[in-house]
Design an enzyme around this catalytic site. Structure first.
Site, PDB file in Angstrom:
ATOM      1  N   ASP A 151       0.868  -1.180   0.000  1.00 48.60           N
ATOM      2  CA  ASP A 151       0.000   0.000   0.000  1.00 48.60           C
ATOM      3  C   ASP A 151       0.905   1.230   0.000  1.00 48.60           C
ATOM      4  OD1 ASP A 151      -3.146   0.716   1.205  1.00 48.60           O
ATOM      5  OD2 ASP A 151      -1.590   2.249   1.259  1.00 48.60           O
TER       6      ASP A 151
ATOM      7  N   ASP B 199      -3.952   2.382  -5.024  1.00 48.81           N
ATOM      8  CA  ASP B 199      -2.592   2.391  -4.467  1.00 48.81           C
ATOM      9  C   ASP B 199      -2.250   1.127  -3.697  1.00 48.81           C
ATOM     10  OD1 ASP B 199      -4.043   2.717  -2.108  1.00 48.81           O
ATOM     11  OD2 ASP B 199      -2.565   4.084  -1.244  1.00 48.81           O
ATOM     12  N   GLU B 200      -2.965   0.008  -4.008  1.00 46.50           N
ATOM     13  CA  GLU B 200      -2.639  -1.201  -3.254  1.00 46.50           C
ATOM     14  C   GLU B 200      -2.891  -2.473  -4.037  1.00 46.50           C
ATOM     15  OE1 GLU B 200      -5.706   0.006  -0.241  1.00 46.50           O
ATOM     16  OE2 GLU B 200      -6.002  -2.166  -0.219  1.00 46.50           O
TER      17      GLU B 200
HETATM   18  N1  DCP Z   1      -8.874   8.534  -1.031  1.00 47.02           N
HETATM   19  C1  DCP Z   1      -9.897   9.459  -1.190  1.00 47.02           C
HETATM   20  N2  DCP Z   1     -10.902   9.554  -0.256  1.00 47.02           N
HETATM   21  C2  DCP Z   1     -10.917   8.732   0.833  1.00 47.02           C
HETATM   22  C3  DCP Z   1      -9.897   7.770   0.990  1.00 47.02           C
HETATM   23  C4  DCP Z   1      -8.880   7.714   0.044  1.00 47.02           C
HETATM   24  O1  DCP Z   1      -9.889  10.216  -2.178  1.00 47.02           O
HETATM   25  N3  DCP Z   1     -11.901   8.830   1.734  1.00 47.02           N
HETATM   26  C5  DCP Z   1      -7.795   8.481  -2.046  1.00 47.02           C
HETATM   27  C6  DCP Z   1      -6.643   9.358  -1.643  1.00 47.02           C
HETATM   28  C7  DCP Z   1      -5.593   8.423  -1.136  1.00 47.02           C
HETATM   29  C8  DCP Z   1      -5.862   7.155  -1.935  1.00 47.02           C
HETATM   30  O2  DCP Z   1      -7.271   7.155  -2.186  1.00 47.02           O
HETATM   31  O3  DCP Z   1      -4.276   8.918  -1.333  1.00 47.02           O
HETATM   32  C9  DCP Z   1      -5.447   5.888  -1.226  1.00 47.02           C
HETATM   33  O4  DCP Z   1      -6.182   5.724  -0.029  1.00 47.02           O
HETATM   34  P1  DCP Z   1      -5.558   5.156   1.305  1.00 47.02           P
HETATM   35  O5  DCP Z   1      -6.687   4.774   2.179  1.00 47.02           O
HETATM   36  O6  DCP Z   1      -4.540   4.105   0.994  1.00 47.02           O
HETATM   37  O7  DCP Z   1      -4.876   6.414   2.007  1.00 47.02           O
HETATM   38  P2  DCP Z   1      -3.493   7.141   1.732  1.00 47.02           P
HETATM   39  O8  DCP Z   1      -2.658   6.412   0.737  1.00 47.02           O
HETATM   40  O9  DCP Z   1      -3.766   8.565   1.426  1.00 47.02           O
HETATM   41  O10 DCP Z   1      -2.810   7.104   3.176  1.00 47.02           O
HETATM   42  P3  DCP Z   1      -2.052   5.909   3.932  1.00 47.02           P
HETATM   43  O11 DCP Z   1      -0.632   6.339   4.060  1.00 47.02           O
HETATM   44  O12 DCP Z   1      -2.733   5.853   5.264  1.00 47.02           O
HETATM   45  O13 DCP Z   1      -2.237   4.674   3.124  1.00 47.02           O
HETATM   46 CA    CA Z   2      -2.223   4.199   0.911  1.00 45.65          CA
HETATM   47 CA    CA Z   3      -4.916   2.043   0.018  1.00 44.46          CA
END
Ligand code: DCP
Ligand code: CA
Ligand code: CA
Length: 387
Positions: free
Chosen positions: A33, A133-134
């Site tokens: 991720d 992203d995963e």
């Molecule tokens: N995303 C979004 N709205 C949300 C959750 C996520 O637009 N409610 C988008 C933005 C994030 C991407 O999806 O960058 C990936 O979600 P993740 O849950 O993996 O969160 P992040 O990558 O941002 O943070 P982390 O470092 O906790 O994985």
């Molecule tokens: Ca992420």
């Molecule tokens: Ca993710």
């Protein structure tokens, strides 16, 4: 071999999609991720943002600040900013802290995501993307079930992400999808958690049930009512007790999840909608001839994929990652689908020529993508018919 490992082997046997030839290896499953994905992409593109709170916003357009936070970097998270929060609230929390509010550019993140998945696909035995992203991956074969080698592969995937994309990620490796996912959650941000088969159950036992994939607040409180708080307690619960409360399917899943014996295989990604190849150039350059020359193997392999899947394409896109790690793309779409090497190479060369004139910087990496694939439906219906 101890009992836990033996059980894993028997479980994975009929379902080990990725490694039919070697039925008795302990499974090695990973989950990757990317860290604060959209915000990190923005930081890579604009390194001067590092150290500042960065908030990626989905502006609704009603008023200047209406909309919600898509994601935020860890600096912004220190002040309580998180996904889904109203932009106005995020701005309040970051007052006086020099925040950078950026409009979400989904298309850009998707281009980068596709490229990352393509790169990962070349590093592992089977890749199953599960979000932008995963992805889950299976490396049982390439590690021969050896967890020290699995750790080295985890490290090299992490270094490849840094080297090629400038992005940090979190990886979990274990004997099942649930264990791997839990590992990547715990490793966040930027870590690698390897849970070896022998210690899986003692490792899981003290953790809260909410750490398990698929166990949300509703399930957690239902479990609490039954006096079950930890994964270890869940693992000791009798199957009928769980099944009567959660049904046969989910009850059964909970028990497998709690023992890290969920046997769900890693399934290769869905029907492709595009084929692409990307290379790191031997030296930074923006000479279109040099770039296309170094992509000659790549374009050949795209053609092979097209031919073997019986597809043609309508769009050619060239991708350049510049020396500052920003990404530039240019596309051309044909009126009718084509499927020959000359169309790929000549179109790509012309597009690189245009791109090199507008890019302003040298290219560090370069790639070609064909999309708008046709023949997909015919193929599926035919293979389904034959089945
Ligand atoms: N995303 C979004 N709205 C949300 C959750 C996520 O637009 N409610 C988008 C933005 C994030 C991407 O999806 O960058 C990936 O979600 P993740 O849950 O993996 O969160 P992040 O990558 O941002 O943070 P982390 O470092 O906790 O994985
Ligand atoms: Ca992420
Ligand atoms: Ca993710």
């Amino acid at each position: 071999m101890d009992e836990i490992q033996d059980r894993t082997c028997r479980l994975q046997n009929p379902l080990n999609g990725g490694h039919q030839g070697t039925p008795f290896l302990p499974r090695v499953i990973g989950h990757i991720d990317l860290d604060y994905f959209y915000a990190q992409v923005e930081e890579v593109e604009n390194p001067s943002l590092k150290g500042r709170p960065v908030v990626v916003c989905v502006f609704s357009g009603r008023t200047e600040d209406s909309g919600v936070v898509s994601t935020a970097n860890y600096k912004a998270r220190e002040f309580g900013v998180h996904s889904g929060m109203p932009i106005i609230q995020a701005k309040k929390r970051l007052e006086g802290r020099d925040p950078k509010m950026i409009r979400m550019d989904h298309e850009k993140y998707e281009v980068i995501s596709n490229r990352i998945m393509e790169e990962l696909g070349q590093m592992v035995d089977v890749l199953e993307p599960t979000g932008i992203d995963e992805a889950f991956f299976d490396i049982t074969n390439s590690t021969a079930g050896d967890y020290s080698q699995a750790r080295r592969m985890g490290e090299s995937i992490k270094s490849a992400m840094i080297k090629n994309e400038g992005l940090t990620c979190s990886i979990g490796i274990g004997r099942s999808k649930v264990v791997a996912k839990l590992g990547s959650d715990m490793a966040k941000p930027g870590g690698l958690a390897v849970i070896v088969p022998e210690t899986t159950e003692p490792f899981l036992a003290p953790l809260d049930t909410s750490k398990l994939y698929g166990v949300g607040p509703k399930t957690t409180s239902a479990l609490e009512e039954m006096g079950i708080r930890t994964i270890g307690e869940l693992a000791k619960t009798s199957p009928p007790e769980l099944e009567s409360r959660f049904g046969r399917k989910f009850g059964g899943y909970l028990l497998e999840a709690a023992t890290g014996t969920d046997a769900d295989p890693v399934v290769a990604g869905l029907e492709p909608t595009q084929f692409s190849r990307i290379v790191t150039l031997r030296r930074d350059t923006r000479d279109p001839k040099e770039v296309i020359g170094q992509l000659s193997e790549g374009t050949q392999s795209i053609l092979t994929k097209l031919t073997s899947s019986g597809k043609s394409f309508k769009t050619v896109t060239v991708i350049a990652i510049l020396t500052d790690l920003s990404t530039k793309t240019k596309s051309k779409t044909f009126e009718t689908a084509v499927s020959d090497l000359t169309s790929i190479r000549e179109t790509a060369a012309a597009l690189f020529d245009e791109l090199s004139r507008t890019a302003g910087k040298e290219f560090r990496r370069a790639g070609v993508r064909v999309s708008g694939l046709e023949g997909v439906e015919d193929q599926t219906s035919l293979s389904e018919f034959l089945r």
